[in-house]
Write an enzyme that holds these catalytic residues in place. Structure first.
Site, PDB file in Angstrom:
ATOM      1  N   GLY A  28       0.765  -1.242   0.000  1.00 11.69           N
ATOM      2  CA  GLY A  28       0.000   0.000   0.000  1.00 11.69           C
ATOM      3  C   GLY A  28       0.795   1.291   0.000  1.00 11.69           C
ATOM      4  CG  ASN A  30       0.956   3.376  -5.793  1.00 10.12           C
ATOM      5  OD1 ASN A  30       1.245   4.423  -6.357  1.00 10.12           O
ATOM      6  ND2 ASN A  30       1.585   2.231  -6.040  1.00 10.12           N
ATOM      7  CG  LEU A  97      -1.923  -8.313  -6.690  1.00  8.16           C
ATOM      8  CD1 LEU A  97      -0.933  -9.221  -5.979  1.00  8.16           C
ATOM      9  CD2 LEU A  97      -1.337  -7.833  -8.014  1.00  8.16           C
ATOM     10  CE  LYS A  98     -11.766 -11.331  -6.391  1.00 12.63           C
ATOM     11  NZ  LYS A  98     -13.001 -10.685  -6.044  1.00 12.63           N
ATOM     12  CG  ASN A 114      -4.832  -0.644 -12.350  1.00 10.08           C
ATOM     13  OD1 ASN A 114      -4.576  -0.907 -11.174  1.00 10.08           O
ATOM     14  ND2 ASN A 114      -4.238  -1.266 -13.354  1.00 10.08           N
ATOM     15  CG  HIS A 116       0.463  -1.833 -15.326  1.00  8.04           C
ATOM     16  ND1 HIS A 116       0.224  -3.081 -14.772  1.00  8.04           N
ATOM     17  CD2 HIS A 116       1.442  -2.011 -16.246  1.00  8.04           C
ATOM     18  CE1 HIS A 116       1.020  -3.971 -15.344  1.00  8.04           C
ATOM     19  NE2 HIS A 116       1.770  -3.347 -16.247  1.00  8.04           N
ATOM     20  CG  ASP A 157      -3.047  -3.908 -16.883  1.00  2.00           C
ATOM     21  OD1 ASP A 157      -3.594  -3.380 -15.899  1.00  2.00           O
ATOM     22  OD2 ASP A 157      -2.158  -4.775 -16.777  1.00  2.00           O
ATOM     23  CD  GLU A 185       3.904   2.106  -9.421  1.00  2.00           C
ATOM     24  OE1 GLU A 185       2.955   1.849  -8.675  1.00  2.00           O
ATOM     25  OE2 GLU A 185       4.741   1.253  -9.758  1.00  2.00           O
TER      26      GLU A 185
HETATM   27  C1  GRF Z   1       2.472  -1.021  -7.769  1.00  2.00           C
HETATM   28  O1  GRF Z   1       3.654  -1.256  -8.471  1.00  2.00           O
HETATM   29  C2  GRF Z   1       1.320  -0.806  -8.710  1.00  2.00           C
HETATM   30  O2  GRF Z   1       1.690  -0.184  -9.903  1.00  2.00           O
HETATM   31  C3  GRF Z   1       0.859  -2.198  -8.982  1.00  2.00           C
HETATM   32  O3  GRF Z   1       1.003  -2.876  -7.759  1.00  2.00           O
HETATM   33  C4  GRF Z   1       2.031  -2.256  -6.982  1.00  2.00           C
HETATM   34  C5  GRF Z   1       1.444  -1.898  -5.649  1.00  2.00           C
HETATM   35  O4  GRF Z   1       2.406  -1.374  -4.771  1.00  2.00           O
HETATM   36  N1  GRF Z   1      -0.478  -2.223  -9.525  1.00  2.00           N
HETATM   37  P1  GRF Z   1       1.958  -0.724  -3.397  1.00  2.00           P
HETATM   38  O5  GRF Z   1       1.131  -1.781  -2.663  1.00  2.00           O
HETATM   39  O6  GRF Z   1       1.150   0.486  -3.694  1.00  2.00           O
HETATM   40  O7  GRF Z   1       3.219  -0.421  -2.672  1.00  2.00           O
END
Ligand code: GRF
Length: 212
Positions: A28, A30, A97-98, A114, A116, A157, A185
């Protein structure tokens, strides 16, 4: 601007504030970037709920620390009720991841963002998640990679691209590259969410136009 005007501006912003749900599966970082940028009012929105499909996701601890209700939910119907109950305007997939079922992507068309960790359409789709993305980038020998934010549709995606940023691939390990990409990100995800919350993202013929 006099005090009365300032106060009115503040009320306007508060009224227009969007209700956000962040869906996670892991650490987490992000999510943390979104928490920080809502707390400092860079984003005009409020994270109402954090949902994880993994009970032990560290992101749930981050939510708790920030005083945001967090839930462990695997079932799609339960997920939909939770989103509706909280009058969610925007769903952010931050390392979720779903693949969301079409039922949800249809209800929230152009309302799910999302992030990526590559330059879509390269190194994305089914099977490209976590370190696998960066391993594939290094093994292919591309000179640049990056990160992409996009709206989510029924494909993996494949939705309209909102924002991309690049980094140079140097002589480094997948773990090092992952950290480098995570940094960007944490810039483009809050910026994309900020624009969404200000109604600045429009989808025209399958493409995102960022406007005033
Ligand atoms: C990130 O690299 C994001 O782009 C991908 O999953 C990862 C999540 O990282 N979808 P975090 O849990 O936010 O550290």
């Amino acid at each position: 601007m006099n005090l009365e005007k300032l106060w009115l501006e503040k009320i306007k912003l508060t009224l227009a504030s969007k209700n956000i749900a962040v869906l996670i599966s892991g650490g987490g970082t992000n999510l943390q970037a979104i928490i920080d940028n809502t707390e400092n009012n860079y984003i005009n929105g409020k994270i109402k709920i954090v949902i994880s499909n993994r009970e032990d996701a560290y992101g749930l601890v981050r939510a708790e620390k920030a005083g945001i209700p967090g839930f462990f939910i695997k079932d799609d119907e339960e997920l939909i009720s939770k989103l509706k109950e909280n009058k969610i305007d925007l769903i952010i997939l931050a390392g979720y991841l779903k693949i969301l079922p079409e039922k949800i992507t249809k209800i929230y068309e152009n309302k799910i963002i999302n992030i990526h960790p590559s330059l879509i359409p390269a190194f994305c789709g089914r099977g490209y998640y976590g370190l696998k993305v960066h391993e594939a980038v290094i093994s292919r020998g591309v000179k640049y990679t990056g990160a992409t934010t996009h709206f989510v549709n029924e494909g993996a995606d494949e939705g309209p691209i909102i924002m991309q940023r690049i980094v140079e691939v140097e002589d480094e390990s997948p773990e090092e590259l992952q950290q480098k990409v995570l940094k960007i990100e944490h810039e483009i995800l809050p910026l994309s969410v900020k624009y969404f919350c200000e109604d600045k993202l429009k989808v025209v013929n399958g493409k995102v136009v960022i406007g005033g």
